[in-house]
Design a protein around this motif. Sequence first.
Motif, PDB file in Angstrom:
ATOM      1  N   ALA A 134       0.833  -1.202   0.000  1.00  0.00           N
ATOM      2  CA  ALA A 134       0.000   0.000   0.000  1.00  0.00           C
ATOM      3  C   ALA A 134       0.865   1.247   0.000  1.00  0.00           C
ATOM      4  O   ALA A 134       0.624   2.201  -0.759  1.00  0.00           O
ATOM      5  CB  ALA A 134      -0.927  -0.014   1.219  1.00  0.00           C
ATOM      6  N   ARG A 135       1.860   1.263   0.853  1.00  0.00           N
ATOM      7  CA  ARG A 135       2.777   2.413   0.917  1.00  0.00           C
ATOM      8  C   ARG A 135       3.477   2.615  -0.425  1.00  0.00           C
ATOM      9  O   ARG A 135       3.590   3.751  -0.917  1.00  0.00           O
ATOM     10  CB  ARG A 135       3.808   2.174   2.022  1.00  0.00           C
ATOM     11  N   ASN A 136       3.939   1.536  -1.019  1.00  0.00           N
ATOM     12  CA  ASN A 136       4.639   1.642  -2.299  1.00  0.00           C
ATOM     13  C   ASN A 136       3.728   2.187  -3.402  1.00  0.00           C
ATOM     14  O   ASN A 136       4.151   3.001  -4.232  1.00  0.00           O
ATOM     15  CB  ASN A 136       5.184   0.276  -2.710  1.00  0.00           C
ATOM     16  N   PHE A 137       2.481   1.718  -3.408  1.00  0.00           N
ATOM     17  CA  PHE A 137       1.521   2.172  -4.418  1.00  0.00           C
ATOM     18  C   PHE A 137       1.280   3.677  -4.291  1.00  0.00           C
ATOM     19  O   PHE A 137       1.342   4.428  -5.269  1.00  0.00           O
ATOM     20  CB  PHE A 137       0.214   1.389  -4.256  1.00  0.00           C
ATOM     21  N   VAL A 138       1.052   4.144  -3.074  1.00  0.00           N
ATOM     22  CA  VAL A 138       0.796   5.565  -2.867  1.00  0.00           C
ATOM     23  C   VAL A 138       2.033   6.396  -3.219  1.00  0.00           C
ATOM     24  O   VAL A 138       1.930   7.456  -3.835  1.00  0.00           O
ATOM     25  CB  VAL A 138       0.339   5.832  -1.422  1.00  0.00           C
ATOM     26  N   GLU A 139       3.215   5.911  -2.862  1.00  0.00           N
ATOM     27  CA  GLU A 139       4.431   6.650  -3.202  1.00  0.00           C
ATOM     28  C   GLU A 139       4.664   6.664  -4.706  1.00  0.00           C
ATOM     29  O   GLU A 139       5.124   7.659  -5.270  1.00  0.00           O
ATOM     30  CB  GLU A 139       5.634   6.028  -2.484  1.00  0.00           C
ATOM     31  N   TYR A 140       4.342   5.552  -5.396  1.00  0.00           N
ATOM     32  CA  TYR A 140       4.472   5.522  -6.850  1.00  0.00           C
ATOM     33  C   TYR A 140       3.555   6.565  -7.490  1.00  0.00           C
ATOM     34  O   TYR A 140       3.961   7.309  -8.394  1.00  0.00           O
ATOM     35  CB  TYR A 140       4.140   4.138  -7.393  1.00  0.00           C
ATOM     36  N   THR A 145       9.971  12.727  -7.747  1.00  0.00           N
ATOM     37  CA  THR A 145      11.129  12.116  -8.398  1.00  0.00           C
ATOM     38  C   THR A 145      12.345  12.341  -7.501  1.00  0.00           C
ATOM     39  O   THR A 145      12.348  13.208  -6.628  1.00  0.00           O
ATOM     40  CB  THR A 145      11.363  12.734  -9.781  1.00  0.00           C
ATOM     41  N   GLY A 146      13.371  11.547  -7.752  1.00  0.00           N
ATOM     42  CA  GLY A 146      14.517  11.555  -6.846  1.00  0.00           C
ATOM     43  C   GLY A 146      14.404  10.478  -5.792  1.00  0.00           C
ATOM     44  O   GLY A 146      15.345  10.230  -5.036  1.00  0.00           O
ATOM     45  N   SER A 147      13.233   9.822  -5.734  1.00  0.00           N
ATOM     46  CA  SER A 147      13.027   8.645  -4.882  1.00  0.00           C
ATOM     47  C   SER A 147      12.788   7.451  -5.804  1.00  0.00           C
ATOM     48  O   SER A 147      12.492   7.609  -6.993  1.00  0.00           O
ATOM     49  CB  SER A 147      11.820   8.847  -3.958  1.00  0.00           C
ATOM     50  N   TYR A 148      12.882   6.252  -5.250  1.00  0.00           N
ATOM     51  CA  TYR A 148      12.779   5.052  -6.079  1.00  0.00           C
ATOM     52  C   TYR A 148      11.460   5.009  -6.839  1.00  0.00           C
ATOM     53  O   TYR A 148      11.436   4.849  -8.070  1.00  0.00           O
ATOM     54  CB  TYR A 148      12.911   3.799  -5.214  1.00  0.00           C
ATOM     55  N   TRP A 149      10.333   5.161  -6.107  1.00  0.00           N
ATOM     56  CA  TRP A 149       9.039   4.994  -6.767  1.00  0.00           C
ATOM     57  C   TRP A 149       8.726   6.165  -7.687  1.00  0.00           C
ATOM     58  O   TRP A 149       8.138   5.980  -8.758  1.00  0.00           O
ATOM     59  CB  TRP A 149       7.944   4.795  -5.716  1.00  0.00           C
ATOM     60  N   LYS A 154       8.425   8.092 -13.359  1.00  0.00           N
ATOM     61  CA  LYS A 154       8.985   8.924 -14.428  1.00  0.00           C
ATOM     62  C   LYS A 154       9.464   8.058 -15.585  1.00  0.00           C
ATOM     63  O   LYS A 154       9.214   8.376 -16.762  1.00  0.00           O
ATOM     64  CB  LYS A 154      10.139   9.770 -13.879  1.00  0.00           C
ATOM     65  N   LYS A 155      10.130   6.975 -15.278  1.00  0.00           N
ATOM     66  CA  LYS A 155      10.598   6.042 -16.314  1.00  0.00           C
ATOM     67  C   LYS A 155       9.427   5.499 -17.124  1.00  0.00           C
ATOM     68  O   LYS A 155       9.551   5.244 -18.333  1.00  0.00           O
ATOM     69  CB  LYS A 155      11.371   4.897 -15.660  1.00  0.00           C
ATOM     70  N   ASN A 156       8.278   5.344 -16.452  1.00  0.00           N
ATOM     71  CA  ASN A 156       7.093   4.805 -17.125  1.00  0.00           C
ATOM     72  C   ASN A 156       6.255   5.882 -17.805  1.00  0.00           C
ATOM     73  O   ASN A 156       5.142   5.605 -18.249  1.00  0.00           O
ATOM     74  CB  ASN A 156       6.234   4.025 -16.125  1.00  0.00           C
ATOM     75  N   GLY A 157       6.793   7.131 -17.875  1.00  0.00           N
ATOM     76  CA  GLY A 157       6.160   8.141 -18.698  1.00  0.00           C
ATOM     77  C   GLY A 157       5.523   9.302 -17.986  1.00  0.00           C
ATOM     78  O   GLY A 157       4.943  10.183 -18.631  1.00  0.00           O
ATOM     79  N   ARG A 158       5.636   9.352 -16.648  1.00  0.00           N
ATOM     80  CA  ARG A 158       4.986  10.445 -15.924  1.00  0.00           C
ATOM     81  C   ARG A 158       5.948  10.989 -14.874  1.00  0.00           C
ATOM     82  O   ARG A 158       6.128  10.388 -13.817  1.00  0.00           O
ATOM     83  CB  ARG A 158       3.708   9.928 -15.256  1.00  0.00           C
TER      84      ARG A 158
END
Length: 505
Positions: A134-140, A145-149, A154-158
């Motif tokens: 859940a945490r990862n999804f919300v952070e994604y 940017t500048g964080s993993y998620w 950004k790599k995936n287009g946003r």
Amino acid sequence: MKASVTAHKDFTIARIDDRVYSAFLEHLGRAIYSGIYEPGHPTADANGMRGDVAQLVRDLNIPFVRYPGGNFVSAYNWEDGVGPRENRPVRLDLAWHTSDSNQVGVHEFVDWCDLVGTKPMLAINLGSRGLDEARNFVEYVNGPTGSYWGDLRKKNGRADPFDCRLWCLGNEMDGPWQVGHKTADEYGRLANETAKTLRAFDKSLELVVCGSSNSDMKTYPEWERIVLEHSYESVDHISLHMYFGNRSGNTANYLALNEKLDRYITTVESTINLVKANKRSRHDVYISFDEWNVWYHSNEQDRAILAGAEGWPHAPRLLEDIYNFEDVLQVGCILNTFIRKSNVVKIACIAQLVNVIAPIMTEPGGAAWRQTIYYPYYFASIYGRGTALNLAVRSPGYDADIADNVPYIDIAGVHDEETGNLTFFAVNRHPNESFELDLALQGFGAARVIDHQVMTHADLRAVNNLANQTAVVPHKGTGASVEGARLTARLPPYSWQMIRVSTAA
């Protein structure tokens, strides 16, 4: 027969939250695939989204759309729906015994929300997964940017965060049918810890905890009490769900079901107040009624797929209720109930939006059209915004299985303070008798009727379908007028209508 109503400018219930006119899309049946998304359709845009469907949705002015489930979300890996489409896996959906190609995920859905002028209400898997996912999804979705998620997004287009503010902590976790079903204590503790973690990331997120999936559950309303005792200070809303059906063929009993809806909301409101009092809290929790609609027409035809007899089909015709005129009256009564309960119901989502128990239907490669229930939903969404009026209503009634003395006339009123306009939504549940509506307007000043829409039909079973898309539609009403401070109108048997009045105050 006569129905007397008094509307006073100073006798109000609450400001209606625009989000009461929200909707729901699940990865179920053809809601997504050949619903909103169909590459190759004559109206499809560069992203594969159907333009004809987008326009019908845009017309509804829907504030939020809940996604991606529903039962589907309780075994959903959100990571499957991001990245290059050609690399996304096909997964088996245990909830509906189908397969999902993951060609639509969070990026495509949020882009579609932008296209149709709505916002996403995202659901988190707390069935087969937990706090970390859940945490990862919300952070994604929302992280910098500048964080993993954020960098993966950004790599995936946003590059910019999606900035999704409204999140559901699971779905129907009280239901034994749910993947990862939990007891109230198990779920309440998990939901609270998840909410605390998400608030550590962003205190301003709005969070919805799962309440009862229907009021016939053996655990209701104790489920609400226990879950809220764990999570009250960490969440903003508790969800309720209810579906309506006329399996007996008794129209009188069917059209009385919003009395059950009213009691459901009132009971949960009381439970919220009990927990708040016990905790000596200053925090308010409201109701998110994020699944509601008529659902029974398609039950028989769905049995083979849901039993697994057809393997794991992708986007089959599932839960495709074809709505009739009788359902117009039901949906009108449901929406009136939400207006009258606007002090506690702040979000409501018609379930669903396209093809699956939905106001909009499509044919693959072909037309999109409005079902019968599209119209009361449309008029409520467009004109039912403002302050709910506390109407004094005197109407003859009838006894039904669900309640005694159910009023034949179900009516709700809305005052738009910005324009001064009043809107009244009325349903006549009587099978044979017209009613003369006598509505006193107090404190509003000079008034005149500016719009009058009526839906009636000689056949309660009449439907809109591919062959005849306009069999059941609204038409301009006649005879509604204001003299002095009294609005009068005729309400035919089995009818829905909207009367709008312009006032000087």
